[in-house]
Design a protein around this motif. Structure first.
Motif, PDB file in Angstrom:
ATOM      1  N   VAL A  95       1.688  41.131  -3.763  1.00 44.79           N
ATOM      2  CA  VAL A  95       3.066  40.837  -3.357  1.00 44.79           C
ATOM      3  C   VAL A  95       3.382  41.506  -2.019  1.00 44.79           C
ATOM      4  O   VAL A  95       4.021  40.902  -1.144  1.00 44.79           O
TER       5      VAL A  95
ATOM      6  N   LEU B  55       7.398  41.629 -11.159  1.00 49.58           N
ATOM      7  CA  LEU B  55       7.737  40.879  -9.951  1.00 49.58           C
ATOM      8  C   LEU B  55       9.095  41.305  -9.402  1.00 49.58           C
ATOM      9  O   LEU B  55       9.252  41.501  -8.192  1.00 49.58           O
TER      10      LEU B  55
ATOM     11  N   VAL C 147      10.180  40.432  -5.727  1.00 52.18           N
ATOM     12  CA  VAL C 147       9.979  38.985  -5.802  1.00 52.18           C
ATOM     13  C   VAL C 147      11.139  38.343  -6.547  1.00 52.18           C
ATOM     14  O   VAL C 147      11.642  38.885  -7.538  1.00 52.18           O
TER      15      VAL C 147
END
Length: 291
Positions: free
Chosen positions: A129, A158, A163
């Motif tokens: 990421v 995440l 994210v």
């Protein structure tokens, strides 16, 4: 009067056999080596590959790795393990670390995606990421595929990494390749032709413990799958322990509860205690905290 002859110990070295050669098994061997375990460790590999980490462990003097010789039968009464090609190994302590397997066949293009099946995947996803964020210069949009505890953990990972996750429980038919080298997959396509697009794709699909070997030996298996273990990694059969995704604690795959290194360290402590005082059961200790 002559001096008495030096005495020699007649106590044989403790023999630990590990069925399985994945991350949990590798972590356990490393922990036992750090603790200067003086017995022998035999690893029966059920893997198709020979990762560098496993090859390095095979060089340790007390370790014997049997590549391509998965355990096929356990005789708890005589404390022996047989392999698929007919070899037999005696043990004092047996650790089953045969891992887990995906329920469904891989999605087309799954090798382009990030995957989440255990807590240990969190760090790898975090690194990926970060790389995608740097390339995009913004907060990534992630497509998360999956249901159950693994998908829930993956979504939390995440979000913690910045994210924006869009979660789908529908299984895709294929993966959409990314537009640059750093973005291996950017979306998914479903059977009906519809699609979801983002900046990265994470698969957190259902997995089941590989517990067939244990079940055939009479070990207790959880209703949802996995070898039932206590807090000290003992199974329902004396002298047999379970570690990693093959094990289940309170009905949950161990890989979703504890990082492999933490679990291996705690299990190694229990094994060393059992090796030093095999006739006295070791006091149960709590499972290490989740990473």
């Amino acid at each position: 009067m002559s001096a008495p002859a030096p005495s020699t110990s007649t106590v044989p070295a403790t023999r630990i056999v590990i069925a399985g050669a994945g991350p949990a098994a590798q972590a356990l061997v490393s922990q036992l080596n750090r603790a200067r375990f003086t017995g022998t460790i035999t690893v029966l590999s059920n893997r198709d590959d020979n990762p560098e980490e496993l090859l390095e462990l095979a060089l340790l003097p007390q370790v014997s790795v049997r590549f391509g010789q998965p355990a096929s039968h356990i005789d708890p009464e005589n404390r022996t393990v047989a392999t698929a090609d007919g070899m037999e190994f005696s043990y004092d302590q047996l650790v089953i670390a045969t891992g887990s397997a995906p329920v469904a066949s891989p999605v087309e293009g799954a090798n382009r995606c990030l995957s989440y099946s255990t807590i240990d995947d969190a760090a790898r996803i975090g690194e990926a990421v970060s790389a995608v964020s740097r390339e995009l210069g913004r907060r990534p949009l992630g497509i998360l595929v999956g249901t159950g505890a693994a998908a829930g953990q993956a979504e939390a990972v995440l979000r913690a990494r910045g994210v924006r996750p869009i979660r789908t429980t529908a299984r895709p038919a294929a993966v959409v390749p990314g537009t640059s080298a750093g973005l291996a997959a950017s979306g998914v396509i479903f059977e009906d032709g519809s699609s979801m697009n983002g900046d990265l794709v994470v698969l957190a699909e259902e997995r089941v413990s590989r517990d067939g070997l244990a079940a055939s030996a009479g070990l207790q298996i959880a209703a949802t799958g996995g070898i039932v273990i206590s807090k000290d990694f003992r199974t329902s059969v004396p002298g047999i322990w379970a570690l990693g995704d093959a094990a289940a604690f309170d009905g949950v795959r161990l890989g979703l509860l504890v990082a492999a290194a933490s679990a291996a360290g705690a299990c190694a402590t229990q094994l060393l205690t059992a090796a030093s005082a095999p006739s006295v059961p070791s006091a149960p200790s709590a499972l290490p905290a989740a990473a």
